[in-house]
Each structure stands twice: as structure tokens, then as C-alpha cells.
Design a protein around this motif. Sequence first.
Motif, PDB file in Angstrom:
ATOM      1  N   THR A 192     -49.048  68.680 -64.073  1.00 49.74           N
ATOM      2  CA  THR A 192     -48.153  67.829 -65.551  1.00 49.74           C
ATOM      3  C   THR A 192     -49.107  67.296 -65.697  1.00 49.74           C
ATOM      4  O   THR A 192     -48.789  67.051 -67.298  1.00 49.74           O
ATOM      5  CB  THR A 192     -47.750  67.075 -64.346  1.00 49.74           C
ATOM      6  N   ALA A 193     -50.715  66.273 -65.566  1.00 51.27           N
ATOM      7  CA  ALA A 193     -51.053  66.151 -66.689  1.00 51.27           C
ATOM      8  C   ALA A 193     -51.819  66.698 -67.993  1.00 51.27           C
ATOM      9  O   ALA A 193     -51.841  66.352 -68.816  1.00 51.27           O
ATOM     10  CB  ALA A 193     -52.096  65.821 -65.751  1.00 51.27           C
ATOM     11  N   GLY A 194     -51.832  68.346 -67.430  1.00 52.62           N
ATOM     12  CA  GLY A 194     -52.025  69.255 -68.911  1.00 52.62           C
ATOM     13  C   GLY A 194     -51.368  69.674 -69.225  1.00 52.62           C
ATOM     14  O   GLY A 194     -51.757  69.577 -70.937  1.00 52.62           O
ATOM     15  N   ASP A 195     -49.339  69.715 -68.681  1.00 53.21           N
ATOM     16  CA  ASP A 195     -48.433  69.559 -69.333  1.00 53.21           C
ATOM     17  C   ASP A 195     -49.259  68.613 -70.577  1.00 53.21           C
ATOM     18  O   ASP A 195     -48.515  68.710 -71.948  1.00 53.21           O
ATOM     19  CB  ASP A 195     -47.461  69.744 -68.504  1.00 53.21           C
ATOM     20  N   LEU A 196     -49.034  67.323 -70.290  1.00 57.72           N
ATOM     21  CA  LEU A 196     -49.229  65.735 -71.308  1.00 57.72           C
ATOM     22  C   LEU A 196     -49.976  66.636 -72.215  1.00 57.72           C
ATOM     23  O   LEU A 196     -49.437  66.241 -73.346  1.00 57.72           O
ATOM     24  CB  LEU A 196     -49.651  64.672 -70.459  1.00 57.72           C
ATOM     25  N   ASN A 252     -38.297  62.533 -55.150  1.00 60.50           N
ATOM     26  CA  ASN A 252     -37.115  63.939 -55.023  1.00 60.50           C
ATOM     27  C   ASN A 252     -37.110  64.906 -55.840  1.00 60.50           C
ATOM     28  O   ASN A 252     -37.124  65.863 -55.233  1.00 60.50           O
ATOM     29  CB  ASN A 252     -35.596  63.410 -54.637  1.00 60.50           C
ATOM     30  N   LEU A 253     -37.383  64.981 -57.433  1.00 57.08           N
ATOM     31  CA  LEU A 253     -37.915  65.630 -58.319  1.00 57.08           C
ATOM     32  C   LEU A 253     -39.410  66.399 -58.344  1.00 57.08           C
ATOM     33  O   LEU A 253     -39.649  67.064 -58.754  1.00 57.08           O
ATOM     34  CB  LEU A 253     -37.401  65.361 -59.768  1.00 57.08           C
ATOM     35  N   LEU A 254     -40.494  65.869 -57.209  1.00 57.93           N
ATOM     36  CA  LEU A 254     -41.634  65.830 -57.918  1.00 57.93           C
ATOM     37  C   LEU A 254     -42.356  67.414 -58.200  1.00 57.93           C
ATOM     38  O   LEU A 254     -42.697  68.005 -58.663  1.00 57.93           O
ATOM     39  CB  LEU A 254     -42.647  65.260 -57.230  1.00 57.93           C
ATOM     40  N   SER A 255     -41.393  67.740 -56.705  1.00 58.34           N
ATOM     41  CA  SER A 255     -41.931  69.784 -56.915  1.00 58.34           C
ATOM     42  C   SER A 255     -41.110  70.446 -57.765  1.00 58.34           C
ATOM     43  O   SER A 255     -41.390  71.571 -57.866  1.00 58.34           O
ATOM     44  CB  SER A 255     -40.740  69.975 -55.269  1.00 58.34           C
ATOM     45  N   GLU A 256     -40.216  70.294 -58.228  1.00 59.55           N
ATOM     46  CA  GLU A 256     -39.264  71.083 -59.687  1.00 59.55           C
ATOM     47  C   GLU A 256     -39.839  70.516 -60.960  1.00 59.55           C
ATOM     48  O   GLU A 256     -39.527  70.938 -61.998  1.00 59.55           O
ATOM     49  CB  GLU A 256     -37.592  70.298 -59.774  1.00 59.55           C
ATOM     50  N   VAL A 257     -40.866  69.767 -61.101  1.00 55.25           N
ATOM     51  CA  VAL A 257     -41.725  68.986 -62.032  1.00 55.25           C
ATOM     52  C   VAL A 257     -42.466  70.605 -63.096  1.00 55.25           C
ATOM     53  O   VAL A 257     -43.479  70.754 -61.817  1.00 55.25           O
ATOM     54  CB  VAL A 257     -42.269  67.969 -62.710  1.00 55.25           C
ATOM     55  N   ASP A 258     -42.024  70.435 -63.923  1.00 52.71           N
ATOM     56  CA  ASP A 258     -42.390  71.712 -65.219  1.00 52.71           C
ATOM     57  C   ASP A 258     -43.185  71.530 -66.537  1.00 52.71           C
ATOM     58  O   ASP A 258     -42.613  70.046 -66.779  1.00 52.71           O
ATOM     59  CB  ASP A 258     -41.978  72.878 -64.711  1.00 52.71           C
ATOM     60  N   VAL A 306     -47.592  66.405 -52.900  1.00 54.28           N
ATOM     61  CA  VAL A 306     -46.923  67.298 -53.337  1.00 54.28           C
ATOM     62  C   VAL A 306     -47.835  67.465 -54.287  1.00 54.28           C
ATOM     63  O   VAL A 306     -47.688  67.150 -55.346  1.00 54.28           O
ATOM     64  CB  VAL A 306     -45.219  66.480 -54.058  1.00 54.28           C
ATOM     65  N   PRO A 307     -48.217  69.214 -54.360  1.00 57.16           N
ATOM     66  CA  PRO A 307     -49.168  69.928 -55.336  1.00 57.16           C
ATOM     67  C   PRO A 307     -48.295  69.564 -56.895  1.00 57.16           C
ATOM     68  O   PRO A 307     -46.978  69.279 -57.183  1.00 57.16           O
ATOM     69  CB  PRO A 307     -49.274  71.124 -55.179  1.00 57.16           C
TER      70      PRO A 307
END
Length: 348
Positions: free
Chosen positions: A139-143, A95-101, A133-134
Motif C-alpha cells: 500500500t505504501a508502494g501504491d502511495l 475491517n477492510l485492511l485485507s481488501e485494500v488495493d 494483515v499483510p
Amino acid sequence: MAERFELAKDYTISRVINGCWQLSEGHSLQTKLDMQDVMKAFHMLAERGFTTFDCADIYTGTEELLGEFLTELKEGSTLSPHDIQIHTKYVPDINLLSEVDYNYTEKIIDRSLKRQKRDVLDLVQFHWWDYNVPGYVETAGDLLKLKEKGKIRNIAVTNFDTKHLREIVDAGIPVVSCQNQYSVFDRRPERELIDYCKSKGISLLCYGTLSGGLLAEKWIGQTSIQPETRSHVKYFQVIEDTLGWDGYQELLVLLQRIAKKHSVKVSQIATKYILSGQGVGASIIGVRNSRHVESNTKIFAFELDRTDIEEIKQFLDNYPIVDGEPFELERTVDSKYRDIMKMNLNEK
Ligand SMILES: NC(=O)c1ccc[n+]([C@@H]2O[C@H](COP(=O)([O-])OP(=O)(O)OC[C@H]3O[C@@H](n4cnc5c(N)ncnc54)[C@H](OP(=O)(O)O)[C@@H]3O)[C@@H](O)[C@H]2O)c1
């Protein structure tokens, strides 16, 4: 002692990893677990060289339990917390995928650090519920940024298929392992994923090895199962779509015959078969008690010979492989594989 494997430069793990999903809330459908016995199992396993543990941000209570285990090691043991490798996961809610930053990701990683009482996470296995969901490459780059900041030692993925793993690798993310379901029942990784991973030096960490305990002598001659755990529910679905009940029974008899030849158990043959596979770094075996510890040490006390491996493979080749790429059906709307998934546990 458990065999070891260099998963990344200067980072070795045991080739059987202790799985902790079994210890999370709701996994056991009938019994309540004896957590003192579980802690005893952790100590016994680590002393026998099974020093690597698999948990997740969404396996409620397990990161904290491993944090407690590390504290116990500090207070008096021949082992220290540095001898233990903890593999966690980063599984943002669907439900949160689109908000992940970046900030959200850092918050979850900080929470894992606090729960595990660690300064750096040994390995973070990234999961993304919905490729439509893009954001998974970003997100992998954020890791990777969090790795560069010193909060993560190694980056990995879980339940990725070949196409989407390739996108992440092509973006320059140094993925060291891919955790997927791979067992005598579920051979989807053999279609494409294994060859791709091998070509990129990414090791497979496999779950489902014992199919929640269904690969054991006690099921020989049974006519049905009454599921006791969520693992039973999950792997029974896979049996239905591959070997069927009769094929499952025949496989158990075959594995038992090979087990008797080596004076071991069906579970050890099933594990060794997966460990002998190309590109496989380790198998993950779920822990619920101390009952199986001694038995599991036998995994490294014998070798399957070529004819054993060929016989099992030839038997399996008579049956269908689950459709699609790894985790594809689990992502397919209205599929029974997806219907049993809980996809919003992180914020719970
Ligand atoms: N990434 C993902 O999406 C994902 C999904 C599933 C699992 N996993 C990981 O993989 C781990 C394993 O989970 P799994 O569901 O695949 O279960 P599994 O490892 O196939 O089965 C574990 C069960 O097998 C039985 N067992 C263990 N040693 C045995 C032995 N020597 N002889 C006979 N039975 C034995 C135990 O059942 P009893 O205690 O009932 O005897 C144990 O609870 C999880 O804890 C988790 O870390 C990851």
C-alpha cells in the motif's frame, strides 16, 4: 513568527503544526465547538506563521473545513492557499485492511483532494492498524505510484514502529516524516525510533505535546480530572502508567518554575522541550478555539537553556517509560490503550 523547517526538498512547514483532531465529530465529550471562532483561529495562526495544518481522512469534517479555509484565503487575505500546507492521513479501516488495493487507495486520495479543494496533497501520512494483515508495504508502494501520478507531494507515516517503518523504507518508499506520540509523558520514541529516523533523514512530527491541555497551570493543585475530550482520556492513561498523579503534579510545578524564569507558560516549556529533541521536525498542537493563539506565538520568542533541558530530563528519568515501541500497546488486543481507539471511521 513561527519558526520554519525544511521537511523535504523545497517543502517547508511551521515547527508548530495546527492539529485538527479536536475539530472532528465526537472529540469533545461535553461542549459544542464554536466553528466561527475556530475559523478565526485558523486565520490568526496562519498570519502568525503557523501555516501548517494536520488533519486526516478519518477526522470527520476536518478536510472539508480546511478546504473552506483555503476558499476564504482566496477571497481576500494577504495569504494565498499556496502559503498553507495541509498534512492529511490515509487510515484504511481495520475491517477492510485485507481488501485494500491500488484502486481503493486512489479512491480515498481522490476524496481527500476533493474535500481539501487541492490538485495535489501536500503530505499523506499512512497508517496501518494491524501488521498481522499483510499489505502495508504494497500500500505504501501504491502511495508512491500516486505521488508519481502527481496526486501526492510527500509520503509520510503515522504510528509506525521502527521495525515496520524500516520495511517500508527498505522497499524504496521515500518517507519524509513519521508522526508519533512523543511528549514529556510518552518517551517511547527514544528507545529506537528517533535514532533510526535520524539515520534515514526522516523527521518526527510529534503529537501529545500538551497532552490534550493537561500540561497547563490550571491543573496544578488539582486532585483528579473529569475528562472533557478524547485527548484527556488518552493522555490520562499515559500519566497513570508513567508519572502517576503525584509525579504529574511535581512535573507541573517544575515546568511552571522554568516557565516563570522565561516569562512564559507551562505549555510553552512543554512544547519547547519536545522541539529541542533530536530528530524532531515539529510539534502538533490541537486547535479548538482562538483562545491560545497569542500564547502559542510565545513558543518562538525564547530559548530553553541547557540546564532547563537537563533538569526536565533528569526529572523524567526517575519514572518509567510506557512499555514497548511507539503505538505497540495501542495495537495490543485487550490493552486499555487499544480499547479507546476507533478503528473503522474511514467508511463511516
Ligand atoms: N496520528 C495520530 O494517531 C494522532 C493522535 C492524536 C493526535 N494527533 C494530532 O495531534 C493533534 C494534537 O492532539 P493532542 O490530542 O495531542 O492534543 P494536544 O495538542 O496535546 O492538546 C491540545 C489542547 O491543548 C490546549 N492548549 C492549546 N494551546 C494551549 C496553550 N497555549 N496553553 C494551554 N493549553 C493549550 C487546548 O485545550 P483547551 O482548548 O481545552 O484549552 C487544546 O485543545 C491532533 O489535532 C491531531 O492533529 C494525531
